[in-house]
Design a protein around this motif. Structure first.
Motif, PDB file in Angstrom:
ATOM      1  N   ILE A  33       0.848  -1.201   0.000  1.00  0.00           N
ATOM      2  CA  ILE A  33       0.000   0.000   0.000  1.00  0.00           C
ATOM      3  C   ILE A  33       0.878   1.244   0.000  1.00  0.00           C
ATOM      4  CG2 ILE A  33      -1.642   1.372   1.354  1.00  0.00           C
ATOM      5  CD1 ILE A  33      -2.854  -1.320   2.288  1.00  0.00           C
ATOM      6  N   LEU A  67      -7.122  -0.695  -5.907  1.00  0.00           N
ATOM      7  CA  LEU A  67      -8.470  -1.250  -5.761  1.00  0.00           C
ATOM      8  C   LEU A  67      -8.406  -2.715  -5.347  1.00  0.00           C
ATOM      9  CD1 LEU A  67     -11.511  -0.913  -5.943  1.00  0.00           C
ATOM     10  CD2 LEU A  67     -11.336  -1.436  -8.388  1.00  0.00           C
ATOM     11  N   SER A  70      -7.517  -2.873  -1.787  1.00  0.00           N
ATOM     12  CA  SER A  70      -8.671  -2.454  -1.001  1.00  0.00           C
ATOM     13  C   SER A  70      -9.669  -3.602  -0.832  1.00  0.00           C
ATOM     14  CB  SER A  70      -9.346  -1.251  -1.660  1.00  0.00           C
ATOM     15  OG  SER A  70     -10.488  -0.871  -0.948  1.00  0.00           O
ATOM     16  N   LYS A  71      -9.897  -4.355  -1.907  1.00  0.00           N
ATOM     17  CA  LYS A  71     -10.796  -5.514  -1.827  1.00  0.00           C
ATOM     18  C   LYS A  71     -10.190  -6.600  -0.934  1.00  0.00           C
ATOM     19  CE  LYS A  71     -14.206  -5.874  -4.062  1.00  0.00           C
ATOM     20  NZ  LYS A  71     -15.597  -5.552  -3.737  1.00  0.00           N
ATOM     21  N   LYS A  73      -8.176  -5.968   1.620  1.00  0.00           N
ATOM     22  CA  LYS A  73      -8.386  -5.441   2.974  1.00  0.00           C
ATOM     23  C   LYS A  73      -9.793  -5.776   3.457  1.00  0.00           C
ATOM     24  CE  LYS A  73      -7.600  -1.153   3.797  1.00  0.00           C
ATOM     25  NZ  LYS A  73      -7.499   0.303   3.624  1.00  0.00           N
ATOM     26  N   GLU A  74     -10.761  -5.575   2.600  1.00  0.00           N
ATOM     27  CA  GLU A  74     -12.151  -5.861   2.951  1.00  0.00           C
ATOM     28  C   GLU A  74     -12.331  -7.343   3.300  1.00  0.00           C
ATOM     29  OE1 GLU A  74     -16.416  -4.648   1.095  1.00  0.00           O
ATOM     30  OE2 GLU A  74     -14.967  -5.507  -0.308  1.00  0.00           O
ATOM     31  N   SER A  75     -11.659  -8.219   2.578  1.00  0.00           N
ATOM     32  CA  SER A  75     -11.735  -9.655   2.861  1.00  0.00           C
ATOM     33  C   SER A  75     -11.137  -9.995   4.219  1.00  0.00           C
ATOM     34  CB  SER A  75     -11.024 -10.450   1.766  1.00  0.00           C
ATOM     35  OG  SER A  75     -11.672 -10.279   0.537  1.00  0.00           O
ATOM     36  N   PRO A  79     -11.780  -1.969   7.327  1.00  0.00           N
ATOM     37  CA  PRO A  79     -12.691  -1.062   6.630  1.00  0.00           C
ATOM     38  C   PRO A  79     -12.107  -0.583   5.291  1.00  0.00           C
ATOM     39  CG  PRO A  79     -12.087  -0.207   8.808  1.00  0.00           C
ATOM     40  CD  PRO A  79     -11.306  -1.459   8.587  1.00  0.00           C
ATOM     41  N   PRO A  80     -12.835  -0.799   4.195  1.00  0.00           N
ATOM     42  CA  PRO A  80     -12.342  -0.379   2.873  1.00  0.00           C
ATOM     43  C   PRO A  80     -12.846   1.017   2.520  1.00  0.00           C
ATOM     44  CG  PRO A  80     -14.252  -1.769   2.613  1.00  0.00           C
ATOM     45  CD  PRO A  80     -14.020  -1.632   4.095  1.00  0.00           C
ATOM     46  N   SER A  81     -12.538   1.979   3.340  1.00  0.00           N
ATOM     47  CA  SER A  81     -13.107   3.319   3.196  1.00  0.00           C
ATOM     48  C   SER A  81     -12.753   3.994   1.872  1.00  0.00           C
ATOM     49  CB  SER A  81     -12.650   4.199   4.360  1.00  0.00           C
ATOM     50  OG  SER A  81     -11.240   4.252   4.393  1.00  0.00           O
ATOM     51  N   GLU A  82     -11.701   3.545   1.230  1.00  0.00           N
ATOM     52  CA  GLU A  82     -11.252   4.201   0.000  1.00  0.00           C
ATOM     53  C   GLU A  82     -11.873   3.612  -1.258  1.00  0.00           C
ATOM     54  OE1 GLU A  82      -8.834   0.637   0.728  1.00  0.00           O
ATOM     55  OE2 GLU A  82      -9.379   2.289   2.023  1.00  0.00           O
ATOM     56  N   GLN A  83     -12.635   2.533  -1.159  1.00  0.00           N
ATOM     57  CA  GLN A  83     -13.111   1.839  -2.351  1.00  0.00           C
ATOM     58  C   GLN A  83     -13.958   2.696  -3.285  1.00  0.00           C
ATOM     59  OE1 GLN A  83     -15.029  -1.974  -1.958  1.00  0.00           O
ATOM     60  NE2 GLN A  83     -13.200  -2.790  -0.957  1.00  0.00           N
TER      61      GLN A  83
END
Length: 173
Positions: A33, A67, A70-71, A73-75, A79-83
């Motif tokens: 990142i 992106l 970010s996905k 991170k979500e998994s 929190p994927p606040s930047e998606q």
């Protein structure tokens, strides 16, 4: 870096315990990142620069990788606040500049289109499906599966992308 992360996830993602290792997740994606966020953005008037295709390729790669991370991170339940902002930036960048990519970057373009469409499969893939159909004809790939294989050979996260890849291939017919 992202490819190495994808390889690790592809090997371990079937284990429920893998997705619960917060500290390991931070170690896995943190440096990547930082690297992606450190890549210089194209200058405002970069289309007037002789290597504009290189700059478009770099920015598309950076945004798609951000992106994808970010996905991931979500998994991991971060929190994927930047998606949403990444989706918007990518959509805007694609609209303005994706046509510039070709020749030496055609496989990168295919990977970006397929990846973006799969990560946004339920809401927003249609414009990219049309572009993929055009590219499929342009590069003389007779089947959507062959087209998607190009993306799989670059960076592919099975857990995020495979569930919709057959549906995407059907959409491309």
């Amino acid at each position: 870096m992202v490819s190495s992360i994808a390889d690790i996830i592809n090997i371990n993602s079937r284990s429920i315990l893998f997705w619960k290792k917060d500290v390991d997740a931070i170690r896995l994606i943190g440096l990547c990142i930082h690297f992606l966020l450190s890549i210089p953005r194209p200058p405002n008037n970069f289309m007037n620069i002789s290597d504009s295709e290189d700059l478009v390729a770099r920015e598309v790669t950076r945004l798609i990788c951000l992106l994808l991370i970010s996905k991931i991170k979500e998994s991991f339940a971060f929190p994927p606040s930047e998606q949403e902002s990444l989706y918007a930036r990518l959509a805007e960048f694609f609209t303005q500049y994706i046509e510039i990519l070709g020749g030496k970057y055609i496989e990168l373009k295919i990977w970006a289109l397929v990846t973006f469409a799969l990560l946004r499969y339920h809401d927003g893939k249609d414009a990219y499906v049309q572009e993929m159909k055009r590219e499929m004809l342009a590069i003389n790939k007779p089947t959507p599966s062959e087209f998607i294989e190009i993306a799989k050979d670059i960076i592919w996260v099975d857990a995020l992308m495979s569930p919709f890849s057959e549906d995407l291939a059907a959409d491309m017919i």
